[in-house]
Enzyme design. Structure first.
Site: not given
Length: 315
Positions: A83, A89, A120, A123-124, A151, A176, A230
């Site tokens: 990214q 994303r 990756a 992600v969804d 989290a 996400h 990240t």
């Protein structure tokens, strides 16, 4: 318990952060690394071998070929185009669907029958593409989903409430990404309604979107703008998923799961609470959502489903 074998596909920062976390937790006795650049995979394997000399238990780390996946217990897939700063994303979708389809076919051809964890981005969508291309069962194809977002939420709440994050039950659900949402009506601290902590935290139903939802959803962009990527947070979160499966804990965690009627939707992979055990996703938990949360969930589903459908028409 038989020795556990974990394979990593994609030896970038995220994959290496996961592998380092897994090694230090003693999750497996054998690790393998697959990367488009064999020298890079070798270099990382050598580096991890050196690190393993300081561990209190023996492990092996080596470069793998796809043929070595047949008897692996887990595959963690982080491979994909990274990214860029300022990029969502979802803008990554076309390139990374092509990549994940190629990987899925190679994994299937290897005879692999274990659990696949997809990291990756986006992600969804990538998890759905992997499942469709591989034909593997819903139970054994798990997206990282909103596990890291959750989290971050638990940490933010714990900091305001002056408690341990382990005492906080809270979920970020949906994509996400930008359409994720905080299931505020379900937040609890040590089993008590979060509303009891409103005076201490300064957060209630009137301002939680500003005080919790927005900062959590922007956290990744804040990190990317400062250090370009990240990886430690997601690496630790994936290690937690793998650990719960290996130990057959039956713990409830957020993960990317394929919906088959849960929450009123079908065929979409999205972040929801699940029971994790030896078989992977053993159950999807349907928590009660209020009308506002249901609307946000439906919006998130619609966004990722449309992008997926549009993408596969043009690939």
């Amino acid at each position: 318990m038989k020795p556990i074998k974990i394979a990593l596909i994609g030896a970038g920062n995220v994959g290496n952060s996961f592998l380092y976390a897994a090694m230090n937790q003693g999750l497996a006795s054998e690790y393998g690394i697959i990367d488009i650049n064999p020298d890079f995979a070798d270099g990382n394997a050598f580096d991890f071998e050196d690190a393993s000399a300081s561990l209190p238990f023996p492990i092996s780390v080596s470069r793998y070929e796809y043929k070595d996946l047949k008897d692996a217990d887990f595959i963690v897939i982080t491979a994909g185009r990274p990214q860029k700063p300022g990029e969502t994303r979802l803008e990554l979708v076309a390139d990374n669907i092509r990549i994940i389809r190629e990987i899925a076919l190679k994994v299937k051809e290897s005879g692999f029958s274990g659990i696949s964890i997809i990291v990756a981005n986006p992600v969804d969508i990538i998890t759905r593409a992997y499942r469709d291309a591989s034909g593997f069962s819903d139970q054994k194809v798990i997206g990282s989903g909103t596990v890291l977002d959750t989290a971050r939420l638990q940490f933010a709440i714990a900091k305001r409430a002056k408690v341990s994050p382990n005492s906080v039950q809270a979920y970020v659900m949906g994509e996400h990404g930008d359409s994720s949402f905080v299931a505020y009506s379900n937040i609890k601290i040590a089993g008590e309604c979060f509303c009891a902590y409103s005076k201490l935290t300064g957060i209630d139903s009137s301002n939680y979107e500003k005080e919790l939802e927005y900062p959590v959803s922007r956290r990744a962009y804040e990190i990317i703008n400062r250090k370009r990527a990240t990886f430690y947070g997601i690496g630790a979160a994936i290690a937690k998923i793998v650990s719960n499966i290996i130990k057959d804990t039956k713990n409830i965690m957020i993960a990317g799961a394929n919906l088959r009627g849960e929450y009123g939707f079908h065929g979409v992979n999205i972040g929801v609470p699940v029971v994790l055990g030896a078989n992977g996703i053993e159950k999807i938990i349907e928590i009660s959502l209020n009308d506002k949360e249901k609307e946000k969930f439906a919006k998130s589903v619609a966004i990722i489903d449309k992008i997926y459908q549009d993408a596969i028409k043009n690939i």
